[in-house]
Enzyme design. Structure first.
Site, PDB file in Angstrom:
ATOM      1  CG  ASN A  23       3.746 -19.127   6.472  1.00  0.00           C
ATOM      2  OD1 ASN A  23       4.829 -19.858   5.997  1.00  0.00           O
ATOM      3  ND2 ASN A  23       3.004 -18.007   5.593  1.00  0.00           N
ATOM      4  NE  ARG A 399      12.156 -20.111   2.916  1.00  0.00           N
ATOM      5  CZ  ARG A 399      12.589 -19.565   2.156  1.00  0.00           C
ATOM      6  NH1 ARG A 399      12.657 -18.230   2.104  1.00  0.00           N
ATOM      7  NH2 ARG A 399      11.589 -19.092   3.924  1.00  0.00           N
TER       8      ARG A 399
HETATM    9  C1  UD1 Z   1       5.399 -13.788   6.659  1.00  0.00           C
HETATM   10  C2  UD1 Z   1       4.393 -15.225   6.079  1.00  0.00           C
HETATM   11  C3  UD1 Z   1       4.317 -14.450   4.458  1.00  0.00           C
HETATM   12  C4  UD1 Z   1       3.785 -13.910   4.078  1.00  0.00           C
HETATM   13  C5  UD1 Z   1       3.611 -12.421   4.890  1.00  0.00           C
HETATM   14  C6  UD1 Z   1       2.625 -11.740   4.685  1.00  0.00           C
HETATM   15  C7  UD1 Z   1       5.432 -17.249   7.714  1.00  0.00           C
HETATM   16  C8  UD1 Z   1       6.844 -18.311   7.816  1.00  0.00           C
HETATM   17  N1  UD1 Z   1       5.608 -16.126   6.696  1.00  0.00           N
HETATM   18  O1  UD1 Z   1       6.101 -13.463   6.739  1.00  0.00           O
HETATM   19  O2  UD1 Z   1       4.779 -15.368   4.111  1.00  0.00           O
HETATM   20  O3  UD1 Z   1       4.308 -13.557   2.996  1.00  0.00           O
HETATM   21  O4  UD1 Z   1       3.618 -12.939   6.453  1.00  0.00           O
HETATM   22  O5  UD1 Z   1       1.066 -12.494   4.543  1.00  0.00           O
HETATM   23  O6  UD1 Z   1       4.006 -16.393   8.402  1.00  0.00           O
HETATM   24  N2  UD1 Z   1       7.052  -5.069   8.482  1.00  0.00           N
HETATM   25  C9  UD1 Z   1       7.845  -4.372   9.037  1.00  0.00           C
HETATM   26  N3  UD1 Z   1       8.427  -3.927  10.434  1.00  0.00           N
HETATM   27  C10 UD1 Z   1       8.307  -5.864  11.035  1.00  0.00           C
HETATM   28  C11 UD1 Z   1       7.345  -6.506  10.368  1.00  0.00           C
HETATM   29  C12 UD1 Z   1       6.899  -6.255   9.103  1.00  0.00           C
HETATM   30  O7  UD1 Z   1       8.038  -3.301   8.971  1.00  0.00           O
HETATM   31  O8  UD1 Z   1       8.459  -5.548  12.692  1.00  0.00           O
HETATM   32  C13 UD1 Z   1       6.173  -5.398   7.224  1.00  0.00           C
HETATM   33  C14 UD1 Z   1       6.978  -5.880   6.030  1.00  0.00           C
HETATM   34  O9  UD1 Z   1       8.564  -5.592   5.881  1.00  0.00           O
HETATM   35  C15 UD1 Z   1       6.088  -5.951   5.042  1.00  0.00           C
HETATM   36  C16 UD1 Z   1       4.778  -6.313   6.748  1.00  0.00           C
HETATM   37  O10 UD1 Z   1       5.464  -5.843   7.458  1.00  0.00           O
HETATM   38  O11 UD1 Z   1       6.381  -5.236   4.116  1.00  0.00           O
HETATM   39  C17 UD1 Z   1       4.070  -7.376   6.502  1.00  0.00           C
HETATM   40  O12 UD1 Z   1       5.195  -8.530   7.439  1.00  0.00           O
HETATM   41  P1  UD1 Z   1       4.904  -9.249   7.958  1.00  0.00           P
HETATM   42  O13 UD1 Z   1       3.572  -9.579   8.040  1.00  0.00           O
HETATM   43  O14 UD1 Z   1       5.503  -9.414   9.325  1.00  0.00           O
HETATM   44  O15 UD1 Z   1       5.078 -10.948   7.142  1.00  0.00           O
HETATM   45  P2  UD1 Z   1       6.265 -12.382   8.178  1.00  0.00           P
HETATM   46  O16 UD1 Z   1       5.333 -12.196   8.898  1.00  0.00           O
HETATM   47  O17 UD1 Z   1       7.433 -12.034   7.407  1.00  0.00           O
END
Ligand code: UD1
Length: 420
Positions: A23, A399
């Protein structure tokens, strides 16, 4: 499709070297788009998600040289296209991380809406809102996001309504080349965000406050090349610690970063493990005991990581006592519990909480992996279960875990890959 076959019941015992953090490596690879100079990245983990990101950069026309030690040299002086296609993006949500860098440096980007693990709806609205606040115009057609800006992005104050790791990373990268100051409020504090910030700083970016919830970026006109080593994987570290604890075993993990795992280590101690640590190593000794049940509630860093939730659920399935595991970051991230119940676990779901009554043992069974961390929890369940467990759809595990069967064999596990 490959499967993993595990004969459970052996105590893990031995030592391992931890790989680079997936990550952190993914956003750092995306950050190479921000400069025309050569960037060298070291300590990349050997994982399918990393290959997907490298393919994506290759498909945008970047010149990439990978050596056998998993260092990569990236030359992004010219791009041949500005479109990240559905075929690549669908397999990995982190592909969205090329959006911010591309629009910041080239003024345009087209990226398919992402896929990735089936753990809830996982929108990218906060990435897009942030880029809009910086002056990009965003449109959507045929499942693709188009972002464009005339000239440079403009610095902005952006308050993110939810803590998002990827959103913070995308906007932080975009802001490094924006005109003026960007302030990201309610930013993610995850160590991987900090690692990306350190890499950007090594490229000349002006960033402060990374690791706190307010990150300040003063944009500059160009970034330069750098040579950067990716941090160790704290989730891989935590997964092997839990696997050793669940089997009553002991393990020494080298080349890791225990200070990024404080809550996880505290919970393992609560489960009865003896933990010792140095700057770049950590050891766990369960002295043959059965773990005690430990309740957890996931939260953004420095809270309990959602990426360690499934592994603790597996440990609780055979622990002494009853525990609750509450998932607050993602919807649908307790799905693996149904497979665990097929192995004799006693897990009841109420809303976003799993109530786990520890059993003296589990029985091996054929099970199906459904997402990356859920698969790791099935491996842990298989390691403690009597008889054989065969895990199907392990492309999920490939992955995010480098050579998991080889690493577990080093610790004495009876595990093998069945290739088809
Ligand atoms: C990253 C990690 C993943 C980890 C997650 C939370 C990577 C590649 N992946 O995923 O392994 O589980 O952080 O620690 O680094 N959300 C919104 N809108 C947005 C973006 C996010 O509502 O635009 C919500 C998501 O649906 C979720 C929460 O925010 O409920 C956290 O997501 P996010 O921190 O963005 O996860 P990732 O970056 O995808």
């Amino acid at each position: 499709m490959d499967k993993l076959a595990i004969r459970g019941g052996r105590r893990l015992d031995g030592e391992l070297r931890i790989s680079g953090a997936k990550n952190a490596a993914l956003p750092i690879l995306a950050a190479t788009l921000l400069t025309e100079d050569l960037v060298t990245i070291r300590n990349l983990p050997h994982l399918n998600d990393i290959t997907t990101m490298i393919e994506l950069l290759g498909c945008l026309g970047l010149d990439l040289t990978l050596d056998e030690k998993l260092s990569i040299e990236v030359n992004a002086s010219h791009l041949s296209g500005f479109s990240a296609p559905y075929e690549l993006v669908k397999t990995m949500r982190a592909s969205i991380l090329v959006l911010g860098p591309m629009v910041a440096r080239f003024g345009k980007a087209r990226v398919s809406f992402p896929g990735g693990c089936a753990i809830g709806s996982r929108p990218v609205d906060l990435h897009l809102k942030g880029l809009e606040a910086m002056g990009a115009s965003i449109s959507v057609d045929n499942g693709y996001i188009n972002a464009e800006v005339e000239g440079r992005l403009q610095g902005a104050r952006i308050v993110m309504e939810t803590v998002t790791v990827g959103g913070t990373e995308n906007l932080m990268m975009a802001a490094t080349l924006a005109n003026g100051r960007t302030v990201l409020e309610n930013a993610a504090r995850e160590p991987e965000v900090v690692d990306l910030a350190e890499c950007l700083i090594a490229m000349g970016a002006r960033i402060s406050g990374h690791g706190t919830d307010t990150v300040v970026i003063d944009g500059i006109e160009r970034l330069h090349g750098c040579d950067y080593t990716v941090m160790p994987d704290r989730i891989e570290t935590g997964t092997y610690l839990v696997a050793a604890a669940a089997t009553g075993g002991r393990v020494l993990l080298k080349g890791t970063c225990p200070h990024t795992l404080e809550v996880v280590l505290a919970k393992l101690e609560e489960a009865g493990a003896r933990i010792e640590q140095g700057e770049d190593w950590v050891s766990l000794d369960m002295a043959g005991k059965r773990p005690r049940a430990v309740s957890i509630k996931t939260a953004p860093y420095p809270g309990f990581p959602t990426d360690m939730q499934a592994q603790f659920t597996a440990m609780n399935a055979i622990a002494e006592g009853t525990a609750t595991v509450t998932e607050t970051v993602f919807e649908n991230r307790l799905i693996q519990t149904h497979e665990m119940n097929r192995m004799g676990a006693h897990i009841v779901i109420e809303g976003h909480t799993a109530i786990i009554t520890g059993q003296p043992g589990l029985q091996g069974a054929p099970v199906m992996a459904s997402d990356l961390r859920a698969s790791a929890s099935l491996v842990i369940a298989g390691l403690v279960a009597r008889g054989e467990t065969v895990i199907d759809r392990i492309y999920h595990i490939d992955r995010g875990y480098e050579r998991i069967e080889e690493k577990l064999q080093t610790l004495g596990a009876d595990i093998r890959r069945l290739s088809s």
